[in-house]
Design a protein around this motif. Structure first.
Motif: not given
Ligand code: ADP
Ligand code: MG
Length: 639
Positions: A39-40, A43, A46, A81, A85-86, A94-95, A100, A128-130, A175
């Motif tokens: 994820n970092a 970011a 991007k 990172d 950022g968000m 997103l969180i 999905k 499951v990502g984050f 972030t």
């Molecule tokens: P994925 O990476 O598959 O999209 P995640 O659950 O890992 O799913 O993350 C969800 C979303 O949260 C990411 O798509 C991104 O938009 C945002 N995100 C997560 N971590 C970061 C980060 N470190 N910096 C910016 N956005 C983040």
């Protein structure tokens, strides 16, 4: 200035997913770090891209990197990172939610599968990502500030029903995710994630090719008072795997990379690594998965190829590079001579990209072909997973029809245990046989027992048994394989003994039959006019009394159902009833009709013959209640 703390609820699906994650669906908990680093890294990609394409964005991109910080006293691990950022709203969106596609279906399947290994493989495919942070932490704090904005956001959750968000000042752009670690517990698979060696090991294993430096403060020298503390160490080699020569990349490295980009939990079935030189240079690293993802057939399923330009990530799911029917292919294409600003729309029409796509499609189809040639067992499993989607190519991609037909593996009447290729079918064709015969239907039993099969079985002609919905479409559209057209045995007139036509006896028999049935056929046509457009004598039946066939260009009933289900308007649609002139039921009907054409039972018999033929091919009766009543009446009379 802090505008108070808001407590929000996770979306219901997210909550369920979190429960699964926390209750140790994954046996390999180490991967949480891979997810956060990925994820970092995204970011940072991007931010780099945005700074290159948006000149008004005032950010420092001279030292984009990821930092890992282990705090022994607080028992926290922080992944930081200085990327995009968000905003507050992005954090919530997103969180706080799982966007999905396929999440609902996944949760359903996991609930159904009581056994932990199956559940793990399911969730492993999903990624499951984050949320994987909650496997190792009982509290997660995220601080973030979107590039180009002033206000920062602090998000925190214990992974239960709720999370909090609040505005905070003074955050740098980017972030940080701080994990309040649960105690190490080897039984639970929880390592000591504060140990430098463990962190190094995980980064090396999962994130070595991340294009940005992953730094960690060196640990305090164990009492030797050296001045090394505070000096960061870079943990990863940063070399993009696809840019390295093939012979320098190990299978394990390919596999790690594949698992990272695909969220698959197992190794790929095939790896394609190539470099194109000349007018348009690019590198491609593509993978054919061993197992189909859950959402392969969902309407939102996306292609799995990422586009980079000179190591800069441009976009995920690049549909310009891979046709829809190869959406299961995962990987990376790094093109050297494209603008970073390139949009999806421009890509779709870019001639060079179209050339790259043609080339990649050929490469992929060749890799599949090689698998078929060299590893027939592996190929069978692969076809089981992806055959249906590959066959979509027979409808979509006219340029590669021949290559795709070579890959087709189909059930056949030749051997109930084994599938056949078309080439094998053609090699077995009987003398004088011109067409490749097939029959479509809902499942093997329906097709095998269909009355249409009778004469073909009796005369020893092999028929392909096609049971995927897409088969209906391609088999009717594809012109030929190796010079042999495809012929549905449920369509058109069938003449399996063309040589008989010259035989005087056969000619005479045929003429006699036609005379015998001269009255019955028109009468049946009128009686059943609501259902069929014609009634004729059949040459394809040996044991059944009747069957229903289409004209050569009619669509099949299955296809008709599919179109109607998709909401397409179709004119009412009738087929042809064929009678077996030697069947006792048909000969009795003829005699009864000749004796008294007004006998009411004749109409009922006609309807029953039509209904039975419909049932035999797996069709639906227009009025099942009426059919049952007629049948009961007739049975009662006959006892
Ligand atoms: P994925 O990476 O598959 O999209 P995640 O659950 O890992 O799913 O993350 C969800 C979303 O949260 C990411 O798509 C991104 O938009 C945002 N995100 C997560 N971590 C970061 C980060 N470190 N910096 C910016 N956005 C983040
Ligand atoms: Mg992620």
């Amino acid at each position: 200035m802090s505008s108070g703390t808001e407590t929000l609820e996770f979306q219901a699906e997210t909550r369920q997913l979190l429960q699964l994650v926390i209750h140790s669906i994954y046996s390999n908990k180490d991967i949480f770090l891979r997810e956060l680093i990925s994820n970092a890294s995204d970011a940072l990609d991007k931010l780099r891209l945005e700074s290159l394409t948006d000149s008004t964005l005032d950010v420092d991109t001279s030292d984009l990197h990821i930092t890992l910080e282990a705090d022994q006293e607080q028992r926290t691990l922080t992944v930081r990172d200085n990327g995009i950022g968000m905003t507050r709203d992005e954090v919530v969106e997103l969180i706080g939610t799982v966007a999905k596609s396929g999440t609902a279906g996944l949760l359903e399947k996991i609930k159904e599968s009581k056994d932990a290994a199956a559940a793990q493989s399911l969730i492993g495919q999903f990624g499951v990502g984050f949320y994987s942070a909650f496997m190792v932490a009982d509290r997660v704090t995220l601080r973030t500030r979107r590039a180009g904005t002033e206000e920062g956001t602090l998000w925190e959750s214990q992974g239960e029903g709720t999370y909090t968000v609040q505005a905070v000042d003074g955050l740098p752009v980017g972030t940080s995710v701080t994990l309040h670690l649960r105690p190490a517990d080897s039984e639970d698979g929880l390592a000591d994630y504060l140990a430098g060696w463990k962190i190094r090991q995980i980064v090396k294993q999962y994130s070595d090719f991340i294009r940005w430096p992953i730094r960690m403060e060196r640990e305090q020298g164990a009492g030797d008072g050296e001045e090394t503390a505070g000096e960061p160490e870079t943990l990863n080699s940063m070399k993009a795997l696809w840019a390295r020569p093939r012979n320098e990349v190990s299978e394990a490295e390919y596999s790690e990379f594949y698992q990272q980009i695909s969220h698959d939990w197992q190794a790929p079935a095939e790896t394609i690594h190539m470099r194109a030189e000349g007018t348009f240079e690019y590198e491609a690293l593509l993978f054919l998965p061993a197992q189909a993802p859950l959402d392969l057939y969902s309407p939102g399923a996306k292609p799995g190829v990422q586009l980079y330009v000179k190591r800069v990530f441009i976009m995920d799911d690049c549909d310009a590079l891979m046709p829809n029917y190869l959406r299961f292919v995962k990987g990376v294409v790094d093109a050297h001579d494209l603008s970073l600003n390139i949009s999806r729309e421009i890509l779709q029409h870019d001639r060079q990209i179209q050339g790259v796509r043609r080339h990649l499609v050929k490469k992929v189809l060749r890799a599949v072909k090689d698998m078929q040639t060299n590893n027939s067992e592996g190929y069978e499993a692969f076809w089981g997973q992806f055959g249906r989607v590959l066959k979509e190519g027979l409808v979509e991609d006219r340029d590669n029809t021949d290559a795709l037909l070579e890959l087709v593996s189909a059930a056949s009447t030749h051997d109930p245990e084994k599938t056949t290729t078309l080439r094998e079918y053609v090699a077995r064709m009987k003398d004088g046989q011109e067409a490749i015969y097939y029959l479509t239907g809902e499942n093997r039993a329906v097709v095998e027992n269909s009355p249409h099969m009778e004469a073909f079985t009796a005369k020893g002609y092999e028929v392909l048994i096609l049971t995927d919905p897409v088969d209906e479409i391609w088999a009717a559209q594809v012109p030929a394989f190796d010079g042999h057209r495809f012929q549905s045995i449920a369509k058109g007139q069938v003449d399996l003994d063309p040589t008989d036509d010259g035989d005087a006896q056969a000619q005479a028999d045929k003429a006699q039959r036609e005379k015998d049935f001269a009255d019955l056929l028109p009468w049946l046509e009128t009686t059943l006019s609501e259902h069929v457009k014609q009634v004729r004598l059949s040459t394809r039946l040996t044991t059944s009394a009747a069957c229903i066939v289409g004209d050569t260009h009619d669509i099949t009933p299955t296809l008709e159902k599919m179109y109607r289900a998709m909401g397409q308007e179709l004119p009412p649609f009738k087929r042809i009833l064929e009678l077996n002139p030697t069947h006792p039921l048909i000969t009795s009907l003829r005699q009864a009709h000749a004796a008294n054409a007004d006998e009411p039972a004749l109409v009922q018999t006609a309807e029953l013959i039509y209904g039975s033929a419909l049932l035999a091919e797996g069709g639906d009766l227009p009025d099942p209640a009426r059919f049952t009543r007629l049948l009961t009446e007739r049975l009662t009379h006959s006892l």
